[in-house]
Design an enzyme around this catalytic site. Structure first.
Site, short mmCIF file in Angstrom:
data_model
loop_
_atom_site.label_atom_id
_atom_site.label_comp_id
_atom_site.label_asym_id
_atom_site.label_seq_id
_atom_site.Cartn_x
_atom_site.Cartn_y
_atom_site.Cartn_z
N ASP A 1 0.55 -1.34 -0.31
CA ASP A 1 0.17 -0.02 -0.07
C ASP A 1 0.56 1.42 -0.07
O ASP A 1 2.12 1.22 0.61
CB ASP A 1 -0.94 -0.06 1.30
N HIS B 1 3.74 -2.33 2.93
CA HIS B 1 4.11 -0.93 2.22
C HIS B 1 5.39 -0.87 1.48
O HIS B 1 6.37 -1.14 2.25
CB HIS B 1 4.05 -0.05 3.41
NI NI Z 1 -2.41 3.20 3.23
#
Ligand code: NI
Length: 372
Positions: A189, A330
């Site tokens: 993400d 991430h």
């Molecule tokens: Ni996010």
């Protein structure tokens, strides 16, 4: 690393429409253009190959058989031979040949000189796909299928009667997820970032794919990475433009946050995201009713953003490893890229397939972390 270009795609399409024939398969096609490899989609419907008109125009640009595309006042697509193709100003897809259902067949009207041709076409992902042979007939070029090395040669005779190859297209065989074997979806993400490349390098090395849920600033900054993600058959998901809590926004706010990413990704890759992950995983029924694509959170949270520790991220993934896991990471952090270099080979070694979110939706009835 040819195989890895083939992993995605077909699954989404097969699920979507009864009109879409059972024998339709999405392939990747590869061609060399001025020294670099160009990849694009093509579809085989009952043993006939369909290509996007734009891809064919791009492929033949700077050759004897280049042609331009524009729209005439009647709404037909105008082909002008011996003109060079420019991608701008040819947005004919939205109005021509379009049907309500995504994979319906439609008629695609093409005008060349004084002749109007009504071609059979499929409208997929906002693009018109027509029979390669139909377009080649219009521009006076021959096609020849070579079944041995799975290539399509586009050729013609020059004035001296010599056979000249204008382009050669390799059709790469489709690889399908094996439902009987375990699989996990790695998801990243908030990127892309400078660290995304290293993650893609690792995936490439082990023939794996993943899904990247991108936000506005980063997506705009790293359009080259967006392109690489889809070229290599990984998937781009929508993580909204400004990473705001969607539960605090109006209907217009939610739609704008989502649509801006849809357009950025489409203009960089030619593909619209098919899945949204709401920022902070936050949603309610109002958010759901304002999002038209599927929504997905995760079932394994590595907390990589918090620990910034490759070992800890790796341990979280391995300690929870199970079939169908949707793992949240991430791609902003170098420690996450470090962890991926260890996670990917270990998971593959254990017999897991690395799949995209769309592949997971194809393979599983109940996707972990699914919202809608
Ligand atoms: Ni996010």
């Amino acid at each position: 690393m040819v195989k890895r270009f083939l992993l995605t795609g077909i699954f989404v399409f097969l699920l979507s429409s009864a009109v879409w024939a059972d024998t339709t398969v999405r392939y990747r096609a590869k061609s060399e253009n001025q020294g670099s490899s160009v990849y694009f989609d093509c579809f085989s419907v009952e043993d006939t190959y369909y290509f996007s008109v734009r891809d064919i125009a791009l492929l033949l640009n700077n050759t004897e058989h280049s042609f331009s595309l524009s729209t005439d006042s009647d709404g037909a697509v105008l082909i002008e031979k011996k003109q060079s193709y420019s991608e701008t100003g040819t947005e004919f897809n939205s109005s021509i040949g379009k049907k309500k259902r995504k994979y319906d067949t439609s008629v695609f009207n093409v005008k060349c000189g004084d002749v109007l041709y009504s071609l059979n076409s499929y409208y997929i992902n906002n693009r018109n796909y027509v029979k390669l042979r139909d377009i080649c007939n219009i521009i006076d070029i021959n096609t020849q299928w070579n079944s041995e090395n799975k290539t399509i040669e586009l050729w013609y005779y020059n004035d001296e009667g010599e056979k000249i190859t204008a382009a050669e297209i390799a059709v790469l065989p489709a690889v399908i997820v094996d439902k009987s074997k375990p699989m996990v979806a790695l998801t990243f993400d908030d990127g892309p970032s400078a660290n995304t490349k290293r993650i893609l390098d690792t995936l490439e090395k082990y023939n794996g794919v993943a899904t990247f849920f991108v936000t506005g600033n980063n997506a705009s900054k790293y359009t080259d990475i967006l392109k690489r993600i889809t070229d290599e058959e990984s998937q781009i998901g929508n993580h909204t433009y400004d990473h705001l809590r969607l539960t605090k926004l109006s209907s217009e706010g939610i739609r704008s946050q989502v649509n801006r990413i849809q357009e950025i990704v489409y203009s960089a890759t030619g593909v619209y995201p098919t899945v949204l992950r709401p920022p902070y995983g936050e949603y309610n029924s109002f958010v759901k009713s304002n999002v038209s694509i599927k929504m997905l959170n995760w079932n394994v949270d590595t907390l990589d953003w918090k620990t910034r520790n490759a070992e800890s991220t790796y341990n979280e993934v391995m300690n929870t490893l199970a079939d169908g896991n949707v793992i949240l990471m991430h791609d902003l952090y170098s420690q996450t890229a470090d962890a991926v270099e260890k996670i990917v080979p270990t998971i593959v070694e254990k017999g897991y397939q690395l799949v995209t979110v769309d592949q997971l939706f194809y393979a599983k009835d109940n996707v972990k972390g699914r919202i809608k």
